[in-house]
Write a protein that holds these residues in place. Structure first.
Motif, PDB file in Angstrom:
ATOM      1  N   THR A 120       0.833  -1.208   0.000  1.00  0.00           N
ATOM      2  CA  THR A 120       0.000   0.000   0.000  1.00  0.00           C
ATOM      3  C   THR A 120       0.866   1.256   0.000  1.00  0.00           C
ATOM      4  OG1 THR A 120      -1.736  -1.179   1.204  1.00  0.00           O
ATOM      5  CG2 THR A 120      -1.823   1.239   1.214  1.00  0.00           C
ATOM      6  N   LEU A 121       1.900   1.277   0.835  1.00  0.00           N
ATOM      7  CA  LEU A 121       2.795   2.438   0.880  1.00  0.00           C
ATOM      8  C   LEU A 121       3.544   2.609  -0.433  1.00  0.00           C
ATOM      9  CD1 LEU A 121       4.271   2.086   4.498  1.00  0.00           C
ATOM     10  CD2 LEU A 121       2.520   3.684   3.708  1.00  0.00           C
ATOM     11  N   TRP A 122       3.953   1.491  -1.026  1.00  0.00           N
ATOM     12  CA  TRP A 122       4.693   1.575  -2.287  1.00  0.00           C
ATOM     13  C   TRP A 122       3.813   2.103  -3.412  1.00  0.00           C
ATOM     14  CZ3 TRP A 122       4.009  -1.330  -6.880  1.00  0.00           C
ATOM     15  CH2 TRP A 122       4.994  -1.115  -7.839  1.00  0.00           C
ATOM     16  N   LEU A 123       2.560   1.620  -3.492  1.00  0.00           N
ATOM     17  CA  LEU A 123       1.657   2.098  -4.522  1.00  0.00           C
ATOM     18  C   LEU A 123       1.334   3.583  -4.326  1.00  0.00           C
ATOM     19  CD1 LEU A 123      -0.846  -0.899  -4.840  1.00  0.00           C
ATOM     20  CD2 LEU A 123       0.908  -0.211  -6.471  1.00  0.00           C
ATOM     21  N   THR A 124       1.104   3.990  -3.071  1.00  0.00           N
ATOM     22  CA  THR A 124       0.813   5.400  -2.796  1.00  0.00           C
ATOM     23  C   THR A 124       1.989   6.284  -3.172  1.00  0.00           C
ATOM     24  OG1 THR A 124      -0.627   4.715  -0.970  1.00  0.00           O
ATOM     25  CG2 THR A 124       0.072   7.019  -1.021  1.00  0.00           C
ATOM     26  N   TRP A 125       3.188   5.864  -2.782  1.00  0.00           N
ATOM     27  CA  TRP A 125       4.386   6.641  -3.101  1.00  0.00           C
ATOM     28  C   TRP A 125       4.622   6.697  -4.604  1.00  0.00           C
ATOM     29  CZ3 TRP A 125       7.264  10.159  -1.064  1.00  0.00           C
ATOM     30  CH2 TRP A 125       8.551  10.413  -1.552  1.00  0.00           C
ATOM     31  N   SER A 126       4.323   5.609  -5.330  1.00  0.00           N
ATOM     32  CA  SER A 126       4.498   5.596  -6.784  1.00  0.00           C
ATOM     33  C   SER A 126       3.539   6.575  -7.453  1.00  0.00           C
ATOM     34  CB  SER A 126       4.274   4.182  -7.328  1.00  0.00           C
ATOM     35  OG  SER A 126       5.201   3.273  -6.758  1.00  0.00           O
ATOM     36  N   VAL A 127       2.292   6.626  -6.981  1.00  0.00           N
ATOM     37  CA  VAL A 127       1.318   7.560  -7.554  1.00  0.00           C
ATOM     38  C   VAL A 127       1.740   9.004  -7.291  1.00  0.00           C
ATOM     39  CG1 VAL A 127      -1.075   8.365  -7.418  1.00  0.00           C
ATOM     40  CG2 VAL A 127      -0.584   5.916  -7.448  1.00  0.00           C
ATOM     41  N   VAL A 128       2.220   9.272  -6.071  1.00  0.00           N
ATOM     42  CA  VAL A 128       2.652  10.630  -5.725  1.00  0.00           C
ATOM     43  C   VAL A 128       3.835  11.051  -6.587  1.00  0.00           C
ATOM     44  CG1 VAL A 128       3.675  12.028  -3.898  1.00  0.00           C
ATOM     45  CG2 VAL A 128       1.737  10.552  -3.391  1.00  0.00           C
ATOM     46  N   ARG A 129       4.818  10.175  -6.736  1.00  0.00           N
ATOM     47  CA  ARG A 129       5.989  10.510  -7.555  1.00  0.00           C
ATOM     48  C   ARG A 129       5.615  10.667  -9.018  1.00  0.00           C
ATOM     49  NH1 ARG A 129      11.101   6.841  -6.542  1.00  0.00           N
ATOM     50  NH2 ARG A 129      11.872   8.409  -7.999  1.00  0.00           N
ATOM     51  N   TRP A 130       4.686   9.831  -9.508  1.00  0.00           N
ATOM     52  CA  TRP A 130       4.253   9.953 -10.904  1.00  0.00           C
ATOM     53  C   TRP A 130       3.570  11.291 -11.140  1.00  0.00           C
ATOM     54  CZ3 TRP A 130      -0.822  10.226 -12.802  1.00  0.00           C
ATOM     55  CH2 TRP A 130      -0.941  10.136 -14.188  1.00  0.00           C
ATOM     56  N   ALA A 131       2.705  11.710 -10.211  1.00  0.00           N
ATOM     57  CA  ALA A 131       2.026  13.007 -10.357  1.00  0.00           C
ATOM     58  C   ALA A 131       3.035  14.156 -10.277  1.00  0.00           C
ATOM     59  CB  ALA A 131       0.951  13.153  -9.289  1.00  0.00           C
ATOM     60  N   ASP A 132       3.988  14.068  -9.362  1.00  0.00           N
ATOM     61  CA  ASP A 132       4.997  15.126  -9.248  1.00  0.00           C
ATOM     62  C   ASP A 132       5.847  15.231 -10.513  1.00  0.00           C
ATOM     63  OD1 ASP A 132       4.057  15.668  -6.744  1.00  0.00           O
ATOM     64  OD2 ASP A 132       5.665  14.622  -5.676  1.00  0.00           O
ATOM     65  N   SER A 133       6.189  14.091 -11.100  1.00  0.00           N
ATOM     66  CA  SER A 133       7.031  14.121 -12.301  1.00  0.00           C
ATOM     67  C   SER A 133       6.306  14.727 -13.498  1.00  0.00           C
ATOM     68  CB  SER A 133       7.488  12.692 -12.646  1.00  0.00           C
ATOM     69  OG  SER A 133       6.383  11.877 -12.979  1.00  0.00           O
ATOM     70  N   TRP A 134       4.986  14.704 -13.496  1.00  0.00           N
ATOM     71  CA  TRP A 134       4.217  15.285 -14.583  1.00  0.00           C
ATOM     72  C   TRP A 134       3.912  16.765 -14.368  1.00  0.00           C
ATOM     73  CZ3 TRP A 134       2.322  13.764 -19.347  1.00  0.00           C
ATOM     74  CH2 TRP A 134       2.582  12.446 -19.719  1.00  0.00           C
TER      75      TRP A 134
END
Length: 234
Positions: A31-45
């Motif tokens: 759960t933490l990994w998926l949440t962190w991946s979504v946050v980083r993906w949004a930040d990179s865009w």
């Protein structure tokens, strides 16, 4: 005298403790990994397109995770708010008229827009109901998401044959995002009480995770009361 249970070997006890810890830690870590991946993906865009004066990372000595996601949510909300008034609708219509002039882009845009409008409308019942159908052969049952009634040319053809057909989505396991579009007779669908979220859990887990709410809905059998003895006549 009660017999003592045989003592488990040390290797077996270590394995059992490891599996118990894995059951506890794995859901949290994923759960933490998926949440962190979504946050980083949004930040990179989002962050590369932000002006320097609006980027919070320029005012701090460290990067602020999630700021891009927050800015994206605020921007989408503001666009939706502005798109509801007269000026915003005029701008949206003008932009859509430009997109419709491009052949390939026009088809993609209209398809994606229609999907989002159908799924995100509050009044629609698409994919909000779950059912069972016999697939791929009689006697074998598959879990499906009920989409909508057959419409357009397909509905006309089915009505000419005297059939009332429903469009359902048959997802595979364990990735329910891909699947098959099936038209099935309405009377062949067995509706279920579970929510689409519980159905997705059941599919992803391969049948291991059953909906908890079903346990509370199970009706306990009533106890049969013994008949009262007949009154004694005096």
């Amino acid at each position: 005298m009660t017999e003592k249970l045989p003592r488990l070997p040390i290797a077996t006890r270590i394995r059992n403790n490891f599996l118990a810890g894995l059951i506890i830690c794995a859901p949290v870590a994923i759960t933490l990994w998926l949440t962190w991946s979504v946050v980083r993906w949004a930040d990179s865009w989002v962050k590369p397109y932000l002006p320097a004066r609006y980027d919070p990372d320029n005012y701090l000595n460290f990067a602020v995770p999630g700021s891009g996601l927050l800015i994206a949510l605020v921007a989408i909300t503001l666009i939706g708010f502005l798109g509801k008034n007269l000026i915003g609708q005029s701008i949206v219509q003008f932009s859509e008229s430009l997109v419709r002039r491009v052949p390939l882009v026009r088809s993609i845009y209209q398809s994606v827009k229609q999907i989002f409008e159908t799924v995100l409308k509050d009044k629609t019942n698409s994919f909000k109901k779950v059912g069972l159908i016999e697939y791929p052969s009689p006697g074998l049952w598959a879990l499906v998401f009920i989409s909508t009634d057959a419409k357009g040319e397909i509905a006309t053809k089915f009505k000419a044959m005297g059939q009332d057909m429903v469009c359902v989505f048959l997802p595979p396991t364990p990735v329910p995002t891909a699947g098959f579009l099936i038209f099935t007779p309405r009377e062949k669908i067995v509706p279920l009480d579970m929510s689409p979220e519980d159905a997705a859990k059941l599919l992803i887990s391969g049948g291991l995770v059953t909906p908890e709410e079903l346990a509370g809905r199970m009706v306990k059998p009533e106890r049969t009361r013994k008949p009262l003895p007949a009154p004694i006549e005096m």
